[in-house]
Design a protein around this motif. Structure first.
Motif, short mmCIF file in Angstrom:
data_model
loop_
_atom_site.label_atom_id
_atom_site.label_comp_id
_atom_site.label_asym_id
_atom_site.label_seq_id
_atom_site.Cartn_x
_atom_site.Cartn_y
_atom_site.Cartn_z
N LEU A 1 0.84 -1.21 0.00
CA LEU A 1 0.00 0.00 0.00
C LEU A 1 0.88 1.26 0.00
O LEU A 1 0.61 2.21 -0.74
CB LEU A 1 -0.93 0.00 1.22
CG LEU A 1 -1.79 1.26 1.36
CD1 LEU A 1 -2.77 1.39 0.19
CD2 LEU A 1 -2.58 1.25 2.67
N GLY B 1 -5.98 -1.50 0.32
CA GLY B 1 -6.56 -0.62 1.34
C GLY B 1 -6.97 -1.37 2.60
O GLY B 1 -7.21 -2.59 2.55
N LEU C 1 -6.96 6.22 -0.34
CA LEU C 1 -6.06 5.12 -0.72
C LEU C 1 -5.78 4.22 0.48
O LEU C 1 -5.79 2.98 0.37
CB LEU C 1 -4.75 5.67 -1.28
CG LEU C 1 -4.84 6.35 -2.65
CD1 LEU C 1 -3.54 7.09 -2.98
CD2 LEU C 1 -5.17 5.34 -3.74
N HIS D 1 -7.91 1.55 -1.17
CA HIS D 1 -7.15 1.19 -2.38
C HIS D 1 -7.68 -0.18 -2.85
O HIS D 1 -7.84 -1.11 -2.04
CB HIS D 1 -5.65 1.11 -2.05
CG HIS D 1 -4.83 0.76 -3.26
ND1 HIS D 1 -4.66 -0.55 -3.69
CD2 HIS D 1 -4.15 1.53 -4.13
CE1 HIS D 1 -3.92 -0.56 -4.77
NE2 HIS D 1 -3.59 0.69 -5.07
#
Ligand SMILES: C[S@@+](CC[C@H](N)C(=O)[O-])C[C@H]1O[C@@H](n2cnc3c(N)ncnc32)[C@H](O)[C@@H]1O
Length: 396
Positions: A7, A39, A31, A35
């Motif tokens: 990430l 995420g 995000l 994400h």
């Protein structure tokens, strides 16, 4: 501190690809939480509950969903007990509320159970998968939809959410030398994330204060500043967009928003100079969103005034605002607590445990202090006059 490296890489990439090598804090939070591969909410569903990072009301006991069901029954009655009657749950987590509501309706209110159409809108694929596994027995009553799949003005019934709005990505702002600045996230030489303050990315941030009646900077040049330099907080533009979507899909009925938060004047009190951003990691809460990246929840309190004002723009009427504890008491929580002393054969330690759990739902310094905002759309004059069961005070 232990981050999700994939990430972090994805966020670094987004920063590097942006024109000024910085992304808004809202973009960072989006995000970090959502994400599509890495995420926080995308990488598994076990984040909520005792073994996760935080506990929500439905994780305490089924009574929360059951008492909500009492409110839905009352709404159905106010609206003439007609079919179809939709329940639209947004951000369903592990699907506990849906299971508790449907089981309770089947047991106690079979007439409504027969016609109810329950829809879940869930952003996280992992959560959705978990919900679908948990709720297989209700497959013929339950659908999952994206916003795009829900037609405008198609819902007749009740839309609701519990702890959804606090999980929407927020912009952060800062007052610097008497000017409104936005917080952006960029990478330092060692790839760690650092903040910089610069011109706001959108005029909607300043407009948000007009919407909620907050004068962040004095209009007259010579006037004294109410807010000190360095004052920072959040602005939840995603909540306004979300509300517009819900209002657009609702043809007739109610919207119930349950969450922690304040009215605008309290939210933006000059004393609350660090805002309300909170992170949750294994039941520890703190205010640093740059540690445990992808492994902790990031939240901000809800500005209920913003939801009310935005609701007015979108054709929603404010029906009422009440604390969760009082709301649940009006729906029968007190009776459930009282019944513990008269339940035949109940073991004393079971009764005490259950009493503690039920008290947890109404504790004013915890879940009971959450706000419940109720808005409506498309009701007849007669329907509007009826007071919802959850808003009725004792003896009213
Ligand atoms: C804090 S959890 C609350 C879950 C559940 N309502 C509860 O009370 O346990 C927030 C939930 O909202 C979902 N979510 C976040 N943003 C969303 C959005 N824009 N639309 C639908 N679901 C969303 C998350 O994936 C998660 O399931």
């Amino acid at each position: 501190m232990e981050n999700n490296p994939a990430l972090c890489k994805a966020i670094e990439k987004a920063i590097a690809a942006s024109p000024q090598q910085r992304i808004s804090f809202a973009n960072y939070m989006e995000l970090a939480l959502y994400h599509p591969q890495h995420g926080y909410y995308t990488t598994g569903a076990g984040k909520i509950g005792g073994a996760g990072d935080f506990v929500t009301s439905p994780h305490l006991c089924a009574d929360f969903g059951e008492l909500l069901a009492e409110q839905f029954v009352n709404i159905w009655e106010i609206m003439g007990q007609k079919a179809p009657f939709h329940l639209l749950e947004m951000g369903a987590g592990q699907g506990l509320i849906a299971g508790d509501v449907l089981a309770y309706l089947q047991r106690q209110y079979p007439d409504l159970f027969e016609i109810v159409e329950y829809t879940i809108v869930e952003k996280s694929p992992a959560m959705k998968q978990y919900q679908q596994r948990r709720l297989t027995q209700w497959a013929n009553r339950l659908h999952w939809r994206t916003w795009e799949e829900i037609a405008p003005e198609s819902i007749v019934g009740c839309c609701f959410s519990n702890e959804l709005v606090d999980a929407l990505p927020v912009h952060q702002f800062l007052l610097e030398n008497g000017q409104l600045k936005e917080i952006y996230v960029t990478t330092d030489f060692d790839s760690s994330f650092i903040e910089i303050a610069a011109e706001p990315s959108t005029p909607r941030i300043a407009e948000y204060f007009a919407l909620t009646g907050i004068e962040l900077l004095p209009r007259d040049a010579g006037a004294t500043h109410l807010y000190p330099d360095g004052y920072r907080s959040e602005v939840n533009l995603a909540a306004l967009d979300w509300l517009e979507k819900v209002a657009g899909c609702l043809k007739k009925g109610y919207l119930l928003t349950i969450d922690y938060g304040y009215p605008a004047q309290r939210y933006y009190s000059p004393q609350r100079h660090k805002g309300t951003l909170q992170c949750y990691y294994q039941h520890w809460h703190h205010d640093n969103p740059y540690i445990y990246v992808g492994k902790q929840d990031i939240t901000a309190h809800v500005n209920f005034t913003a939801l009310e004002s935005q609701g007015e723009f979108c054709g929603l009427e404010r029906v009422g605002f009440i604390q969760q504890g009082l709301f649940l008491m009006a729906l029968g929580l007190g009776d459930r607590i009282a019944a513990l002393s008269t339940t035949p054969g109940i073991n004393i330690s079971t009764a005490l445990q259950r009493r503690e759990v039920l008290h947890g739902l109404m504790n004013p310094t915890g879940l009971g202090g959450f706000g419940v905002l109720i808005q409506s759309k498309g009701l007849s004059e007669g329907e509007q006059k009826q007071i919802l069961k959850g808003l009725k005070m004792p003896n009213s």
